[in-house]
Design a protein around this motif. Structure first.
Motif, PDB file in Angstrom:
ATOM      1  N   TYR A   1       5.094   7.718  -9.603  1.00 62.46           N
ATOM      2  CA  TYR A   1       4.301   8.320 -10.761  1.00 62.46           C
ATOM      3  C   TYR A   1       3.078   9.269  -9.859  1.00 62.46           C
ATOM      4  O   TYR A   1       2.204   9.157 -10.320  1.00 62.46           O
ATOM      5  N   GLY A   2       3.727   9.815  -8.455  1.00 63.63           N
ATOM      6  CA  GLY A   2       2.483  10.556  -7.860  1.00 63.63           C
ATOM      7  C   GLY A   2       1.365   9.528  -7.301  1.00 63.63           C
ATOM      8  O   GLY A   2       0.467  10.466  -6.946  1.00 63.63           O
TER       9      GLY A   2
ATOM     10  N   LEU B   1       6.028  10.798   2.047  1.00 62.36           N
ATOM     11  CA  LEU B   1       7.419  10.631   1.642  1.00 62.36           C
ATOM     12  C   LEU B   1       7.605  11.011   0.280  1.00 62.36           C
ATOM     13  O   LEU B   1       6.552  10.673  -0.331  1.00 62.36           O
ATOM     14  N   SER B   2       8.764  11.601   0.117  1.00 64.15           N
ATOM     15  CA  SER B   2       9.253  11.894  -1.326  1.00 64.15           C
ATOM     16  C   SER B   2       9.651  10.461  -1.888  1.00 64.15           C
ATOM     17  O   SER B   2       9.828   9.631  -1.113  1.00 64.15           O
ATOM     18  N   ASP B   3       9.735  10.593  -3.146  1.00 67.31           N
ATOM     19  CA  ASP B   3      10.185   9.196  -3.905  1.00 67.31           C
ATOM     20  C   ASP B   3      11.612   8.809  -3.168  1.00 67.31           C
ATOM     21  O   ASP B   3      12.071   7.796  -2.915  1.00 67.31           O
ATOM     22  N   GLY B   4      12.353  10.060  -3.062  1.00 69.07           N
ATOM     23  CA  GLY B   4      13.717   9.677  -2.633  1.00 69.07           C
ATOM     24  C   GLY B   4      13.906   9.378  -1.183  1.00 69.07           C
ATOM     25  O   GLY B   4      14.530   8.476  -0.789  1.00 69.07           O
TER      26      GLY B   4
ATOM     27  N   GLY C   1       0.748  -1.331  -0.134  1.00 69.80           N
ATOM     28  CA  GLY C   1       0.009   0.115  -0.182  1.00 69.80           C
ATOM     29  C   GLY C   1       0.828   1.247  -0.099  1.00 69.80           C
ATOM     30  O   GLY C   1       0.192   2.388   0.112  1.00 69.80           O
ATOM     31  N   VAL C   2       2.248   1.269  -0.264  1.00 73.73           N
ATOM     32  CA  VAL C   2       2.870   2.544  -0.323  1.00 73.73           C
ATOM     33  C   VAL C   2       2.488   3.244  -1.452  1.00 73.73           C
ATOM     34  O   VAL C   2       2.342   4.499  -1.343  1.00 73.73           O
ATOM     35  N   ALA C   3       2.153   2.684  -2.511  1.00 77.21           N
ATOM     36  CA  ALA C   3       1.659   3.323  -3.847  1.00 77.21           C
ATOM     37  C   ALA C   3       0.805   2.271  -4.897  1.00 77.21           C
ATOM     38  O   ALA C   3       1.176   1.070  -4.487  1.00 77.21           O
ATOM     39  N   THR C   4       0.198   2.735  -5.612  1.00 79.60           N
ATOM     40  CA  THR C   4      -0.368   2.045  -6.472  1.00 79.60           C
ATOM     41  C   THR C   4       0.448   1.664  -7.951  1.00 79.60           C
ATOM     42  O   THR C   4      -0.080   0.966  -8.778  1.00 79.60           O
ATOM     43  N   GLU C   5       1.470   2.353  -8.078  1.00 77.05           N
ATOM     44  CA  GLU C   5       2.240   2.029  -9.402  1.00 77.05           C
ATOM     45  C   GLU C   5       3.981   2.393  -8.788  1.00 77.05           C
ATOM     46  O   GLU C   5       4.041   3.576  -8.373  1.00 77.05           O
TER      47      GLU C   5
END
Length: 433
Positions: A331-332, A338-341, A305-309
């Motif tokens: 991809y937003g 958190l940022s992607d970094g 569940g961190v992201a959908t893509e």
């Protein structure tokens, strides 16, 4: 505004996939006897001929010709009419020893950990579009050619004219929110027997009659079993053998090479690809092992569940164990603050991406690579199956001579370990989910 995205797949009888399967069968045969085998095996197939090339470092003794013929027969090329027959195909084997310059960067020593087998970047991708966390266009494309092979091998009475070579292509329409909403176009080309004219019928008329029959049977026996009905509407377009005829195929119709279907092998053009092929390479080559590890990370991030893509990139320098970089792109779609970094830094702390750690974590010294060479390396079910391993034991006699003996043992080995969701809970804990 809505948009379209297309991916393709090919059957196990496609010339390039024949080459991939032969290369991985040779790799597995060596790993069955020597888990430390270093293999970089390339295959080329054409009319009546298979050429094996590359470099290896192994204690295994493999009858290359037997492995090649067995692989070709399993695929279904066992008829002389195909002009590529397991029994009669010519085989040229030019495998030689691995370069010492490469080995010195990869081999472990008492004071040296295993380095990456080459420089380069590898990618892993996952999305919630399908239950296997794969892009929908590619998942459906794989399922179509897999269904064709199943019918050809197990229910041949449904479509008795099928031959091994086939390709598929699926176009998905997405809405403004990047959600798949419908299947726009389905393309399937399958090799088949020569249509037989009825009494008084010309060959051209027989070809036209068969083309219409094939389209209807393809919709009934293949497409209807693969594509969910709610995604197909009155505007969905079908192209079945759009050239009108596909009798000449396989290596007789087009030569095949190992590693020429890297987009089919990965994500169908979604996400990214580092450029390195997989088949025929042992796990010391990060082209393969790190790409598997990156998929493992991406899939577990999405499942947690961190992201959908998620797209994960990892990069290496030859001979150096630790990656030079790890990058994450959501991809937003991130569901955490958190940022992607920052996500990438947490990933780096959760997953040891040194080559030896990857090999140990995913069990990549086992002979598990044959099944990966058809229908994609990702989006597959992880499973355990019995595998026969040949192991050499040494005994010192009273006079000091060393006697070697080989013993076959059957062990249960996990396949497609990079598809496991075994890091979901650690990820949830690390991300506070």
């Amino acid at each position: 505004m809505s948009y379209l995205f297309t991916s393709e797949s090919v059957s196990e009888g496609h010339p390039d996939k024949i080459a991939d399967q032969i290369s991985d069968a040779i790799l597995d045969a060596m790993l069955q006897q020597d888990a430390e085998s270093r293999v970089a095996c390339e295959t080329m197939v054409t009319t009546g001929l298979a050429v094996i090339a590359g470099e290896v470092k192994t204690n295994a003794y493999v009858e290359i010709h037997e492995v090649v013929r067995h692989t070709i027969d399993e695929i279904g090329y066992n008829n002389s009419d195909y002009c590529f027959d397991a029994k009669s195909v010519g085989i040229l084997n030019t495998l030689h020893s691995q370069s010492a310059d490469i080995a010195r960067g990869v081999d472990e020593g008492e004071e040296k950990e295993q380095g990456a087998g080459d420089q380069g970047m590898m990618f892993g991708y996952a999305t919630t579009e399908t239950e296997e966390y794969m892009p929908m266009a590619l998942a459906f494309s794989h399922r179509l050619v897999e269904r064709l092979a199943y019918i050809r091998k197990n229910e041949s009475s449904l479509m008795p004219y099928l031959r091994p070579d086939a390709k598929s292509q699926v176009t998905i329409e997405y809405n403004d929110n990047n959600q798949p909403v419908r299947v726009d176009t389905i393309v399937i080309s399958t090799q088949h027997d020569e249509p037989t004219p009825n009494a008084g019928e010309s060959q051209a008329a027989a070809d036209a009659r068969f083309a219409a029959q094939l389209t209807e049977e393809m919709k009934k026996h293949v497409i209807a079993h693969v594509i969910p009905a709610h995604l197909i509407d009155a505007n969905t377009k079908y192209f079945v053998n759009p050239t009108g005829k596909f009798v000449i195929g396989g290596p007789h119709g087009d030569s095949g090479l190992t590693g020429r279907k890297i987009i089919v092998d990965t994500y169908g053009g979604k996400g990214a690809h580092g450029g390195g092929a997989f088949s025929g390479k042992d796990s010391s080559k990060v082209d393969r092992s790190a790409a598997y590890a990156a998929r493992h990370i991406a899939k577990n991030l999405v499942a947690a569940g961190v992201a959908t893509e998620v797209l994960v990139q990892v990069a290496y320098a030859i001979g150096i164990a630790k990656p030079v970089s790890i990058n994450v792109n959501t991809y937003g779609t991130a569901k955490v603050k958190l940022s992607d970094g920052e996500i990438a830094k947490l990933v780096d702390s959760l997953f040891d991406m040194r080559p030896k750690a990857i090999v140990d974590r995913l069990g990549l010294k086992n002979p598990i690579f044959g099944p990966t060479a058809r229908y994609g390396h990702f989006g597959r079910n992880s499973y355990t199956a019995p595998v026969t391993l040949s192991r050499i034991s040494k005994k010192v006699e009273a006079d000091g001579t060393i006697v070697e003996s080989k013993k076959n043992v059957q062990v249960d080995v996990p396949f497609f370990t990079w598809e496991r969701l075994d890091f979901v809970e650690p990820i949830k804990k690390a991300f506070g989910l």
